[in-house]
Design a protein around this motif. Structure first.
Motif, PDB file in Angstrom:
ATOM      1  N   GLU A 284       0.831  -1.205   0.000  1.00 16.42           N
ATOM      2  CA  GLU A 284       0.000   0.000   0.000  1.00 16.42           C
ATOM      3  C   GLU A 284       0.867   1.257   0.000  1.00 16.42           C
ATOM      4  O   GLU A 284       0.614   2.218  -0.732  1.00 16.42           O
ATOM      5  CB  GLU A 284      -0.875  -0.012   1.258  1.00 16.42           C
ATOM      6  N   GLN A 285       1.921   1.174   0.816  1.00 16.26           N
ATOM      7  CA  GLN A 285       2.858   2.291   0.949  1.00 16.26           C
ATOM      8  C   GLN A 285       3.568   2.552  -0.377  1.00 16.26           C
ATOM      9  O   GLN A 285       3.717   3.705  -0.804  1.00 16.26           O
ATOM     10  CB  GLN A 285       3.857   1.886   2.036  1.00 16.26           C
ATOM     11  N   VAL A 286       4.004   1.499  -1.044  1.00 18.11           N
ATOM     12  CA  VAL A 286       4.712   1.626  -2.331  1.00 18.11           C
ATOM     13  C   VAL A 286       3.779   2.222  -3.390  1.00 18.11           C
ATOM     14  O   VAL A 286       4.165   3.106  -4.162  1.00 18.11           O
ATOM     15  CB  VAL A 286       5.235   0.244  -2.792  1.00 18.11           C
ATOM     16  N   THR A 287       2.539   1.730  -3.397  1.00 16.87           N
ATOM     17  CA  THR A 287       1.559   2.218  -4.377  1.00 16.87           C
ATOM     18  C   THR A 287       1.252   3.691  -4.129  1.00 16.87           C
ATOM     19  O   THR A 287       1.163   4.491  -5.066  1.00 16.87           O
ATOM     20  CB  THR A 287       0.265   1.380  -4.285  1.00 16.87           C
ATOM     21  N   GLN A 288       1.113   4.039  -2.861  1.00 12.54           N
ATOM     22  CA  GLN A 288       0.827   5.417  -2.467  1.00 12.54           C
ATOM     23  C   GLN A 288       1.971   6.345  -2.852  1.00 12.54           C
ATOM     24  O   GLN A 288       1.765   7.415  -3.419  1.00 12.54           O
ATOM     25  CB  GLN A 288       0.576   5.456  -0.942  1.00 12.54           C
ATOM     26  N   ALA A 289       3.187   5.889  -2.585  1.00  8.06           N
ATOM     27  CA  ALA A 289       4.373   6.709  -2.902  1.00  8.06           C
ATOM     28  C   ALA A 289       4.462   6.955  -4.405  1.00  8.06           C
ATOM     29  O   ALA A 289       4.821   8.051  -4.845  1.00  8.06           O
ATOM     30  CB  ALA A 289       5.634   6.011  -2.396  1.00  8.06           C
ATOM     31  N   ALA A 290       4.120   5.943  -5.183  1.00  5.72           N
ATOM     32  CA  ALA A 290       4.154   6.094  -6.642  1.00  5.72           C
ATOM     33  C   ALA A 290       3.105   7.116  -7.081  1.00  5.72           C
ATOM     34  O   ALA A 290       3.370   7.982  -7.918  1.00  5.72           O
ATOM     35  CB  ALA A 290       3.911   4.750  -7.324  1.00  5.72           C
ATOM     36  N   ALA A 291       1.909   7.005  -6.494  1.00  7.45           N
ATOM     37  CA  ALA A 291       0.830   7.933  -6.848  1.00  7.45           C
ATOM     38  C   ALA A 291       1.240   9.363  -6.532  1.00  7.45           C
ATOM     39  O   ALA A 291       0.926  10.293  -7.280  1.00  7.45           O
ATOM     40  CB  ALA A 291      -0.449   7.554  -6.106  1.00  7.45           C
ATOM     41  N   GLU A 292       1.970   9.534  -5.419  1.00  5.60           N
ATOM     42  CA  GLU A 292       2.430  10.878  -5.057  1.00  5.60           C
ATOM     43  C   GLU A 292       3.423  11.419  -6.079  1.00  5.60           C
ATOM     44  O   GLU A 292       3.589  12.624  -6.216  1.00  5.60           O
ATOM     45  CB  GLU A 292       3.046  10.873  -3.648  1.00  5.60           C
ATOM     46  N   ARG A 293       4.091  10.506  -6.784  1.00  4.11           N
ATOM     47  CA  ARG A 293       4.998  10.935  -7.858  1.00  4.11           C
ATOM     48  C   ARG A 293       4.257  10.959  -9.201  1.00  4.11           C
ATOM     49  O   ARG A 293       4.878  10.989 -10.253  1.00  4.11           O
ATOM     50  CB  ARG A 293       6.199   9.991  -7.935  1.00  4.11           C
ATOM     51  N   ASP A 294       2.926  10.879  -9.135  1.00  5.31           N
ATOM     52  CA  ASP A 294       2.079  10.950 -10.339  1.00  5.31           C
ATOM     53  C   ASP A 294       2.180   9.721 -11.225  1.00  5.31           C
ATOM     54  O   ASP A 294       1.991   9.799 -12.432  1.00  5.31           O
ATOM     55  CB  ASP A 294       2.407  12.204 -11.152  1.00  5.31           C
ATOM     56  N   ILE A 295       2.522   8.607 -10.606  1.00  6.50           N
ATOM     57  CA  ILE A 295       2.593   7.378 -11.403  1.00  6.50           C
ATOM     58  C   ILE A 295       1.471   6.447 -10.964  1.00  6.50           C
ATOM     59  O   ILE A 295       1.474   5.891  -9.870  1.00  6.50           O
ATOM     60  CB  ILE A 295       3.979   6.729 -11.288  1.00  6.50           C
ATOM     61  N   ARG A 296       0.472   6.341 -11.854  1.00  3.30           N
ATOM     62  CA  ARG A 296      -0.728   5.575 -11.527  1.00  3.30           C
ATOM     63  C   ARG A 296      -1.029   4.552 -12.605  1.00  3.30           C
ATOM     64  O   ARG A 296      -2.134   4.047 -12.716  1.00  3.30           O
ATOM     65  CB  ARG A 296      -1.929   6.523 -11.412  1.00  3.30           C
ATOM     66  N   SER A 297      -0.059   4.292 -13.459  1.00  2.00           N
ATOM     67  CA  SER A 297      -0.290   3.379 -14.569  1.00  2.00           C
ATOM     68  C   SER A 297       0.999   2.606 -14.845  1.00  2.00           C
ATOM     69  O   SER A 297       2.095   3.139 -14.649  1.00  2.00           O
ATOM     70  CB  SER A 297      -0.722   4.180 -15.802  1.00  2.00           C
ATOM     71  N   THR A 298       0.863   1.364 -15.269  1.00  2.00           N
ATOM     72  CA  THR A 298       2.042   0.525 -15.474  1.00  2.00           C
ATOM     73  C   THR A 298       2.059  -0.033 -16.895  1.00  2.00           C
ATOM     74  O   THR A 298       0.995  -0.144 -17.504  1.00  2.00           O
ATOM     75  CB  THR A 298       2.038  -0.659 -14.484  1.00  2.00           C
TER      76      THR A 298
END
Lengths: 272, 174
Positions: free
Chosen positions: A232-246
């Motif tokens: 959850e933390q990793v996903t959240q940190a990515a979202a904070e860097r504007d990365i929501r797609s893989t």
């Protein structure tokens, strides 16, 4: 266009008195014939137009179909039935885990270029990308040119009935602690479940771990769901860097747009 | 409208009628450019094209793979037909069908909440970090759909092979 012969011509004096009326008749006939000929020509032109039009369209579509099938059958991908290569190059470093990612770097030295991968274990494009660049990436890491940082984010929980995305990410986190993240992730991509299904069970995730030499603590870690918070933390940190797609790839923080191994190498060379 | 039913041009009488062939030509060029771009980009990576069609989860894998392989080349074929203006009405109608399919596909991703790349101009396997904006893609495809429908109704364009074929055949000597 020639007009068809328009009847008998007056030939003798006997018929002279009728000549004028005949001439009239013959001229009317000629007009009629000309009209008929014009109509025939028009019909011919229409036919020709129709033939060229439909023929052209049909030919173009048939060529497209045939080319697509032939070229397509000669371009294999990771979705093919044959199993993906899950072997990892000799000398590939062990993984370690940070708060936001899994890190792999050769030796103790800091590599000059960082390659960050944002991947979801449920994402078919990630599977395809991983299968295309794995060899190149392993070479770059072993040569000490690249520090590999993988963020196993979970954004596709909706694509399975069992939140496979999150569970698989937690499982690779467990593998990362044993140093075998890359080996295990490769195996999970090779065994990636279809979207919309049940995903792999925790038991199956443990079982696959044993294939790359993970057991004991790994098993407890996976079945206990110990790393759910970390995911959850990793996903959240990515979202904070504007990365929501893989899959998203950053080379020294710069977003990579080309999906081929050469694109990655070029970006690394540019960053060196 | 100054147009015969079979799509051939008659003598334009009004300003609108005079403008239509030019508008139709513009429509042809727009559709041709979009399809050429989309088709060529997809044709360069058919594995990605198949993957994208699969990710829409609308077709069984076998049909999705066939679609992924064939679609790029159908797009290129349509682009060529539209560019030279051959069979414009049919090509425009097929374009409209294709675009309608895209609208349905993208809308269904949106409605089902499936996270997938649109793959519309599928140039790369990599994401740019943000999810595809389905409403935006659907709106763009609907705009193109309107252009295609217009062209199918009025395939009377300038500088087309169709209009060259319409010209009376020169008299041939026997």
């Amino acid at each position: 266009m020639t007009t068809p012969s328009s009847g008998a011509k007056p030939t003798s004096g006997k018929q002279a008195q009728t000549r004028s009326s005949r001439k009239k008749a013959s001229s009317a006939q000629r007009q009629k014939a000309a009209a008929a000929a014009a109509a025939a020509a028009a019909a011919h032109a229409r036919r020709r137009r129709r033939l060229l039009t439909w023929g052209g369209v049909a030919a173009a579509l048939v060529v497209a179909l045939v080319v697509g099938i032939i070229v397509g059958s000669n371009s294999p991908d990771s979705a093919d039935d044959q199993a993906l290569d899950t072997s990892v190059a000799a000398g590939f470093p062990d993984s370690t885990r940070t708060d936001e990612a899994v890190v792999m770097v050769a030796g103790d030295a800091q590599a000059p270029v960082s390659v960050e991968l944002f991947l979801d274990l449920q994402c078919p494009a990630c599977r395809e990308y991983e299968s295309r660049i794995a060899d190149t990436l392993e070479e770059l890491v072993i040569a000490g040119r690249v520090e590999l940082i993988v963020h196993p984010i979970a954004i596709l929980d909706g694509a399975s009935t069992t939140q496979y995305s999150s569970r698989a990410a937690a499982a690779v986190a467990c593998a990362a602690d044993e140093g075998l993240f890359w080996e295990y992730q490769k195996l999970l991509y090779a065994e990636q479940p279809d979207e919309g299904g049940e995903g792999l069970s925790d038991e199956r995730l443990v079982e696959l771990g044993t294939e790359v030499g993970l057991s004991g603590e790994f098993e407890t870690c996976v079945s206990g769901g110990a790393q759910a918070d970390w995911v959850e933390q990793v996903t959240q940190a990515a979202a904070e860097r504007d990365i929501r797609s893989t899959p998203t790839v950053l080379v020294n923080g710069e977003q990579l747009s080309g999906g081929a191994p050469e694109d990655l190498v070029a970006a690394v060379e540019a960053a060196e | 409208m100054g147009l015969a039913r079979d799509g051939s041009t008659m003598i334009p009488r009004t300003r609108l009628a005079r403008g239509l062939p030019w508008a139709a030509m513009f429509a042809r060029m727009v559709l041709a450019a979009v399809f050429a771009w989309a088709g060529l980009a997809k044709a360069g990576d058919l594995a990605l094209s198949r993957l994208t069609v699969r990710s829409y989860q609308l077709l069984p894998d076998v049909l999705a793979d066939l679609t992924g392989n064939v679609l790029p080349f159908v797009e290129i074929a349509l682009a060529v037909l539209l560019l030279i203006g051959l069979g414009t009405r049919v090509a425009a109608a097929l374009s409209a069908v294709l675009l309608l399919g895209f609208v349905v596909g993208v809308s269904s991703l949106w409605l089902r909440g499936i996270e997938a790349a649109c793959g519309c101009f599928g140039t790369s396997l990599l994401s740019d970090g943000s999810p595809a904006s389905y409403p935006l893609i659907a709106a763009r495809d609907i705009a193109l759909l309107i252009v295609a429908v217009f062209l199918a109704c009025c395939p009377c364009s300038r500088w087309s092979l169709d209009s060259a074929l319409d010209r009376p055949v020169p008299e041939e000597d026997p």
